[in-house]
Design a protein around this motif. Structure first.
Motif, PDB file in Angstrom:
ATOM      1  N   ILE A  95       6.302   2.172  -5.179  1.00 45.52           N
ATOM      2  CA  ILE A  95       4.996   2.495  -4.580  1.00 45.52           C
ATOM      3  C   ILE A  95       5.172   3.426  -3.396  1.00 45.52           C
ATOM      4  O   ILE A  95       4.463   4.427  -3.262  1.00 45.52           O
ATOM      5  CB  ILE A  95       4.245   1.205  -4.179  1.00 45.52           C
ATOM      6  CG1 ILE A  95       3.840   0.416  -5.419  1.00 45.52           C
ATOM      7  CG2 ILE A  95       3.014   1.535  -3.335  1.00 45.52           C
ATOM      8  CD1 ILE A  95       3.315  -0.982  -5.124  1.00 45.52           C
ATOM      9  N   MET A  96       6.134   3.110  -2.540  1.00 46.19           N
ATOM     10  CA  MET A  96       6.394   3.968  -1.375  1.00 46.19           C
ATOM     11  C   MET A  96       6.803   5.365  -1.836  1.00 46.19           C
ATOM     12  O   MET A  96       6.373   6.358  -1.257  1.00 46.19           O
ATOM     13  CB  MET A  96       7.485   3.337  -0.510  1.00 46.19           C
ATOM     14  CG  MET A  96       7.776   4.080   0.762  1.00 46.19           C
ATOM     15  SD  MET A  96       6.462   3.834   1.965  1.00 46.19           S
ATOM     16  CE  MET A  96       7.209   4.584   3.385  1.00 46.19           C
ATOM     17  N   ALA A  97       7.615   5.428  -2.885  1.00 45.33           N
ATOM     18  CA  ALA A  97       8.086   6.720  -3.391  1.00 45.33           C
ATOM     19  C   ALA A  97       6.955   7.552  -3.978  1.00 45.33           C
ATOM     20  O   ALA A  97       7.052   8.775  -4.034  1.00 45.33           O
ATOM     21  CB  ALA A  97       9.182   6.521  -4.439  1.00 45.33           C
ATOM     22  N   MET A  98       5.885   6.915  -4.402  1.00 41.06           N
ATOM     23  CA  MET A  98       4.753   7.676  -4.946  1.00 41.06           C
ATOM     24  C   MET A  98       3.734   8.042  -3.865  1.00 41.06           C
ATOM     25  O   MET A  98       3.238   9.161  -3.839  1.00 41.06           O
ATOM     26  CB  MET A  98       4.058   6.863  -6.053  1.00 41.06           C
ATOM     27  CG  MET A  98       4.938   6.587  -7.255  1.00 41.06           C
ATOM     28  SD  MET A  98       5.682   8.064  -7.960  1.00 41.06           S
ATOM     29  CE  MET A  98       4.293   8.812  -8.731  1.00 41.06           C
ATOM     30  N   ILE A  99       3.435   7.110  -2.978  1.00 40.29           N
ATOM     31  CA  ILE A  99       2.375   7.333  -1.997  1.00 40.29           C
ATOM     32  C   ILE A  99       2.845   8.192  -0.817  1.00 40.29           C
ATOM     33  O   ILE A  99       2.224   9.193  -0.472  1.00 40.29           O
ATOM     34  CB  ILE A  99       1.815   5.991  -1.485  1.00 40.29           C
ATOM     35  CG1 ILE A  99       1.121   5.255  -2.623  1.00 40.29           C
ATOM     36  CG2 ILE A  99       0.848   6.204  -0.332  1.00 40.29           C
ATOM     37  CD1 ILE A  99       0.723   3.834  -2.269  1.00 40.29           C
ATOM     38  N   GLU A 100       3.932   7.765  -0.178  1.00 39.85           N
ATOM     39  CA  GLU A 100       4.380   8.445   1.044  1.00 39.85           C
ATOM     40  C   GLU A 100       4.748   9.907   0.811  1.00 39.85           C
ATOM     41  O   GLU A 100       4.279  10.783   1.518  1.00 39.85           O
ATOM     42  CB  GLU A 100       5.529   7.644   1.671  1.00 39.85           C
ATOM     43  CG  GLU A 100       5.925   8.091   3.069  1.00 39.85           C
ATOM     44  CD  GLU A 100       7.014   9.120   3.058  1.00 39.85           C
ATOM     45  OE1 GLU A 100       7.214   9.752   4.100  1.00 39.85           O
ATOM     46  OE2 GLU A 100       7.657   9.325   2.005  1.00 39.85           O
ATOM     47  N   PRO A 101       5.559  10.225  -0.212  1.00 38.57           N
ATOM     48  CA  PRO A 101       5.846  11.640  -0.451  1.00 38.57           C
ATOM     49  C   PRO A 101       4.619  12.446  -0.873  1.00 38.57           C
ATOM     50  O   PRO A 101       4.516  13.627  -0.552  1.00 38.57           O
ATOM     51  CB  PRO A 101       6.887  11.620  -1.571  1.00 38.57           C
ATOM     52  CG  PRO A 101       7.531  10.289  -1.446  1.00 38.57           C
ATOM     53  CD  PRO A 101       6.421   9.370  -1.030  1.00 38.57           C
ATOM     54  N   ALA A 102       3.694  11.815  -1.587  1.00 41.97           N
ATOM     55  CA  ALA A 102       2.484  12.547  -1.993  1.00 41.97           C
ATOM     56  C   ALA A 102       1.689  12.978  -0.764  1.00 41.97           C
ATOM     57  O   ALA A 102       1.251  14.136  -0.660  1.00 41.97           O
ATOM     58  CB  ALA A 102       1.620  11.695  -2.921  1.00 41.97           C
ATOM     59  N   ILE A 103       1.524  12.067   0.180  1.00 40.02           N
ATOM     60  CA  ILE A 103       0.798  12.408   1.408  1.00 40.02           C
ATOM     61  C   ILE A 103       1.594  13.429   2.214  1.00 40.02           C
ATOM     62  O   ILE A 103       1.044  14.415   2.707  1.00 40.02           O
ATOM     63  CB  ILE A 103       0.508  11.143   2.233  1.00 40.02           C
ATOM     64  CG1 ILE A 103      -0.513  10.270   1.495  1.00 40.02           C
ATOM     65  CG2 ILE A 103      -0.009  11.507   3.630  1.00 40.02           C
ATOM     66  CD1 ILE A 103      -0.699   8.898   2.091  1.00 40.02           C
TER      67      ILE A 103
END
Length: 135
Positions: A95-103
């Motif tokens: 989840i962190m790998a999808m949300i944080e880098p996307a932002i």
């Protein structure tokens, strides 16, 4: 180096906010927010060095969206690895790998656009420079 530092500040802020929301733990959130952006800041520095090579700066790949895509791939990998190592949880890491880098990828794109606007001479400034006295 100023460019790297300015992006690091954005990155630390985003990483802590999301890590704290996902874990509910200020210590783990803080560790993730310190380690993941540090690793990505070093990666960002080398990413910028690579993109400054004349073969890339003079090619069609010098547009901000190509740089953004390459950094996003790097960023997703680092985010997952760091969060997984700190939490031992594949779900939180994913989840962190999808949300944080996307932002942060969106932030990177706008950061790059603003940085290029301030460092690339415009036609008007070039024209004016020819008229000004150079003593």
């Amino acid at each position: 180096m100023k460019k790297t530092i300015s992006f690091a500040v954005i990155h630390f802020t985003v990483a802590f906010s999301i890590a704290y929301i996902l874990t509910g733990d200020i210590l783990i959130g803080s560790l993730i927010a310190m380690i993941e952006p540090m690793v990505n800041t070093v990666a960002f520095y080398f990413h910028e060095q690579t993109w400054q090579r004349p073969t890339l700066t003079s090619s069609r790949f010098s547009a901000p969206h190509y740089k953004t895509i390459s950094f996003a791939v790097l960023h997703f990998s680092v985010a997952f690895g760091v969060v997984y190592l700190l939490t031992g949880d594949i779900v939180i890491g994913s989840i962190m790998a999808m949300i944080e880098p996307a932002i942060n990828t969106l932030a990177y794109y706008f950061h790059e656009r603003i940085w290029q606007r301030h460092t690339t001479p415009t036609k008007d400034s070039t024209w004016f420079d020819h008229l000004s006295c150079k003593h």
